[in-house]
Design a protein around this motif. Structure first.
Motif, mmCIF file in Angstrom:
data_model
loop_
_atom_site.group_PDB
_atom_site.id
_atom_site.type_symbol
_atom_site.label_atom_id
_atom_site.label_comp_id
_atom_site.label_asym_id
_atom_site.label_seq_id
_atom_site.Cartn_x
_atom_site.Cartn_y
_atom_site.Cartn_z
ATOM 1 N N ILE A 83 -1.053 0.877 8.209
ATOM 2 C CA ILE A 83 -0.083 0.438 7.232
ATOM 3 C C ILE A 83 1.239 0.246 8.115
ATOM 4 O O ILE A 83 1.549 1.214 8.622
ATOM 5 N N LEU A 139 -0.499 -3.517 4.383
ATOM 6 C CA LEU A 139 -1.820 -3.251 5.440
ATOM 7 C C LEU A 139 -1.712 -4.325 6.440
ATOM 8 O O LEU A 139 -1.514 -5.510 6.203
ATOM 9 N N VAL A 162 -0.408 4.713 10.499
ATOM 10 C CA VAL A 162 0.820 4.254 9.912
ATOM 11 C C VAL A 162 1.606 3.905 11.148
ATOM 12 O O VAL A 162 2.025 4.742 11.863
ATOM 13 N N ALA A 167 0.700 -1.199 0.051
ATOM 14 C CA ALA A 167 0.102 0.017 -0.058
ATOM 15 C C ALA A 167 0.948 1.317 0.167
ATOM 16 O O ALA A 167 1.942 1.286 0.697
#
Length: 133
Positions: free
Chosen positions: A115, A98, A72, A25
């Motif tokens: 992520i 992910l 993240v 991603a």
């Protein structure tokens, strides 16, 4: 590569049958808050970032559909000094795999996509060469 099982911090090997070339991603957006220290499901120290971005209307791409955000998670080995110096409002690009985490917000527990960053860069969103076809 390792994964956590049952959130207990034990690590197991990734199954040999798991394809290594999927689950990538790339996200560009703006930090909506300062980075904060956290722990991965296996207990390793990480830095957690909340990245906010606009979502275009799928039928009218020039129109705003909504604003969204994604967490993240930056492993400490990848974080370095650059992440420590980030502050809310800074544009970033993050790339990685992910995953999901249990989060508690406003007294409610839910699963949230995250992520796990292999790459993090601050500044205007310039796509590093080779990330996208």
């Amino acid at each position: 590569m390792t994964v956590s099982r049952n959130g207990e911090g034990r690590r197991t090997r990734l199954p040999a049958s798991a394809p290594r070339d999927i689950n990538h991603a790339v996200l560009t957006g703006t930090l909506s808050a300062d980075p904060r220290p956290c722990r991965s499901p296996s207990g390793d120290p990480v830095t957690l970032l909340r990245v906010e971005f606009p979502v275009a209307d799928p039928e009218r791409p020039e129109m705003l559909w909504t604003w969204a955000s994604c967490l993240v998670e930056v492993p400490t080995g990848r974080a370095g000094r650059d992440v420590e110096e980030l502050r809310g409002g800074v544009p970033v690009i993050a790339a990685g795999q992910l995953s999901e985490r249990w989060v508690i917000e406003d007294g409610h527990t839910s699963r949230r996509g995250v992520i796990v960053a292999a790459l993090l860069k601050s500044g205007p969103p310039e796509m590093p060469e080779g990330l996208l076809p």
